[in-house]
Write a protein that holds these residues in place. Structure first.
Motif, short mmCIF file in Angstrom:
data_model
loop_
_atom_site.label_atom_id
_atom_site.label_comp_id
_atom_site.label_asym_id
_atom_site.label_seq_id
_atom_site.Cartn_x
_atom_site.Cartn_y
_atom_site.Cartn_z
N LEU A 1 40.14 24.36 -61.42
CA LEU A 1 39.35 24.46 -59.53
C LEU A 1 38.37 25.35 -60.11
N GLY A 2 36.88 24.86 -59.94
CA GLY A 2 35.93 25.14 -59.73
C GLY A 2 35.54 26.28 -59.05
N ALA A 3 35.06 27.66 -59.83
CA ALA A 3 35.14 28.89 -58.59
C ALA A 3 33.68 29.37 -58.58
N ASN B 1 28.85 18.31 -66.73
CA ASN B 1 29.74 17.52 -66.93
C ASN B 1 29.03 16.03 -65.54
N THR B 2 28.79 17.22 -64.59
CA THR B 2 27.90 15.72 -63.59
C THR B 2 26.97 16.26 -63.49
N ASP B 3 25.92 15.55 -62.37
CA ASP B 3 24.48 15.25 -62.48
C ASP B 3 24.62 15.77 -60.98
N THR B 4 26.33 15.58 -60.61
CA THR B 4 26.25 15.70 -59.03
C THR B 4 25.86 17.38 -58.32
N ILE B 5 26.01 18.06 -59.03
CA ILE B 5 26.18 19.28 -58.57
C ILE B 5 25.76 20.54 -59.37
N THR C 1 31.61 6.71 -58.54
CA THR C 1 32.98 6.37 -57.60
C THR C 1 33.19 7.79 -56.77
N GLY C 2 33.91 7.69 -55.94
CA GLY C 2 34.21 9.14 -55.71
C GLY C 2 33.91 10.25 -54.64
N VAL C 3 33.75 11.77 -54.66
CA VAL C 3 33.01 12.42 -53.86
C VAL C 3 33.56 13.79 -54.66
N ILE C 4 33.35 15.10 -54.25
CA ILE C 4 33.51 16.01 -55.43
C ILE C 4 33.92 16.76 -53.92
N SER C 5 35.38 17.62 -54.36
CA SER C 5 35.35 18.47 -52.68
C SER C 5 35.15 20.43 -52.87
N VAL C 6 34.16 20.53 -51.67
CA VAL C 6 34.10 22.30 -51.98
C VAL C 6 34.83 21.83 -50.68
N VAL C 7 35.84 24.23 -51.27
CA VAL C 7 35.76 24.70 -49.65
C VAL C 7 35.72 25.98 -49.64
N LEU C 8 34.89 26.09 -48.70
CA LEU C 8 34.10 27.03 -48.19
C LEU C 8 34.74 28.69 -47.81
N CYS C 9 35.13 29.52 -48.35
CA CYS C 9 35.70 30.43 -47.57
C CYS C 9 35.16 32.22 -48.15
N SER C 10 34.59 32.22 -46.12
CA SER C 10 33.65 33.36 -45.63
C SER C 10 34.73 34.32 -45.99
N HIS D 1 29.94 37.15 -50.84
CA HIS D 1 30.66 37.25 -48.90
C HIS D 1 31.36 35.11 -48.53
N VAL D 2 30.83 34.59 -50.31
CA VAL D 2 31.90 33.57 -50.18
C VAL D 2 32.42 32.67 -51.28
N ALA D 3 33.49 31.80 -50.52
CA ALA D 3 34.14 31.52 -52.23
C ALA D 3 34.22 29.92 -52.06
N LEU D 4 33.56 29.65 -53.24
CA LEU D 4 33.51 28.52 -53.00
C LEU D 4 35.46 27.78 -54.13
N PHE D 5 35.47 26.71 -53.70
CA PHE D 5 36.52 26.36 -54.58
C PHE D 5 35.94 24.71 -55.29
N ILE D 6 35.59 24.06 -56.20
CA ILE D 6 35.43 22.72 -56.44
C ILE D 6 36.15 22.19 -57.04
N SER D 7 36.57 21.11 -56.59
CA SER D 7 37.45 19.95 -57.24
C SER D 7 36.51 18.83 -57.55
N THR D 8 36.76 18.31 -58.46
CA THR D 8 36.45 16.85 -59.38
C THR D 8 37.23 16.08 -58.81
#
Length: 350
Positions: A164-166, A188-192, A239-248, A261-268
């Motif tokens: 996972l991206g972190a 590898n993506t132009d989205t983020i 197509t599809g979305v990139i999911s991001v879970v944000l943890c304070s 202060h924040v951890a982001l977990f990224i899923s393609t």
């Protein structure tokens, strides 16, 4: 007598009484603990209160046969997902063996029983599962230690191990750590996009939602509050979305400069979104309900949504959360989410 044999519990399912008794006697003499059932239905009843280390099951039985037992276990009992299933059969036709393998059988023993072969097969299967469990335990122990405080340098090393991206952001929403997977995703993506000023989405609407979510998470962290939220970033032209879970990450007292202060977990989209509940149960020794709670939290659902999804009260959900904290060695929801997301991703084939 080996240490593995001394502690392993074998469930023997065989309708022929004399053979069943002989098998149980051989296993006990070899140091195994045993349970015995004379039918498939009796075996399923025993499994409601027992967790064997291996099942040795006849195929042809009155009522529920061996195939039915195997299907029930593999489809309805995720907590037994990793338990080896060995068929005991008088049939040696390749088609029968293929059918069993497709249903999830691990091995076959042919009647009349060669007890030396039976003991060798069982010992090999039990050792195999033991090695996997020991590997899981060592990896998860290392990850727990690293995630005991996400502000530690150990956490950064652990985050580099997961697929996972972190990304860890400080109180100004600027990156203080980006793991290898996140760097690859950005490349590898132009989205983020990621630079010294922050983590962004190139889609204007998605970026607005992302910045608001990050701002809220930073504010909660500064106020010593914990929260987990998930958002989806639309991919430009894809197509599809990139999911991001944000943890304070709640700050206690005066936060040090640059502390996360924040951890982001990224899923393609090419990654599995659904974390297998059976895997969570095996890694963390969870009950089926606890695994459902953990999986729902990892998908970014709020506590109220999790309770609604499971059809339980908030009080019941709190009980399950306390158990999850205890079993995973965490004490914050953000660390729990991180561990749930990271654990299965660490256990993979190279």
């Amino acid at each position: 007598m080996s240490r593995t044999a001394d502690r392993a519990l074998i469930l023997v399912v065989e309708d022929e009484k004399a053979l069943r008794n002989d098998i149980v006697e051989e296993l006990q003499e070899a140091g195994y603990r045993t349970l015995a059932a004379c039918s498939g239905d009796e075996a399923l009843d025993l499994l409601t209160s027992a967790s064997p280390d291996l099942l040795l099951c006849d195929i042809t039985m009155p009522g529920l046969d061996g195939y039915g037992v195997l299907h029930e276990i593999r489809s309805m009992r995720p907590e037994l997902f990793a338990v080896p299933f060995v068929f005991l059969t008088a049939m040696s036709e390749p088609s029968e063996m293929i059918r069993g393998k497709l249903l999830g059988a691990d091995d076959y023993l042919v009647k009349p029983v060669d007890y030396d072969l039976m003991l060798a097969t069982i010992a090999a299967r039990v050792r195999q599962v033991d090695r996997i469990r020991n590997q899981h335990e060592s990896e998860i122990t290392a990850l727990r230690e690293a995630l005991s405080g996400l502000s530690s340098t150990g956490a950064e090393a652990a985050l580099n191990l997961i697929t996972l991206g972190a990304v860890l952001l400080d109180g100004a929403a600027k990156p203080v750590h980006c793991n290898h997977a996140a760097k690859r995703m950005v490349a590898n993506t132009d989205t983020i996009a990621l630079d010294q000023d922050g983590f962004f989405s190139t889609d204007p609407l998605s970026n607005r939602d992302l910045k608001r979510a990050i701002g809220d998470a930073v504010g909660l962290a500064k106020n010593g509050k914990e929260n987990v939220v998930g958002i989806n970033l639309q991919q430009s032209g894809e197509t599809g979305v990139i999911s991001v879970v944000l943890c304070s990450l709640p700050q206690s007292g005066e936060a040090q400069e640059g502390s996360p202060h924040v951890a982001l977990f990224i899923s393609t989209p090419d990654q599995k979104r659904q974390i297998p509940e059976a895997l969570l149960m095996e890694i963390f020794d969870l009950t089926p309900t606890e695994a459902r709670v953990a999986g729902s939290l990892a998908r970014g659902n709020r506590s109220a949504d999790v309770a609604k999804e499971l059809g339980v009260t908030q009080t019941t959900l709190s009980f399950h959360l306390r158990n999850l904290f205890q079993k995973t060695g965490t004490n914050r929801q953000a660390d729990l989410i991180a561990l749930i997301l990271a654990g299965p991703m660490m256990i993979r084939s190279e």
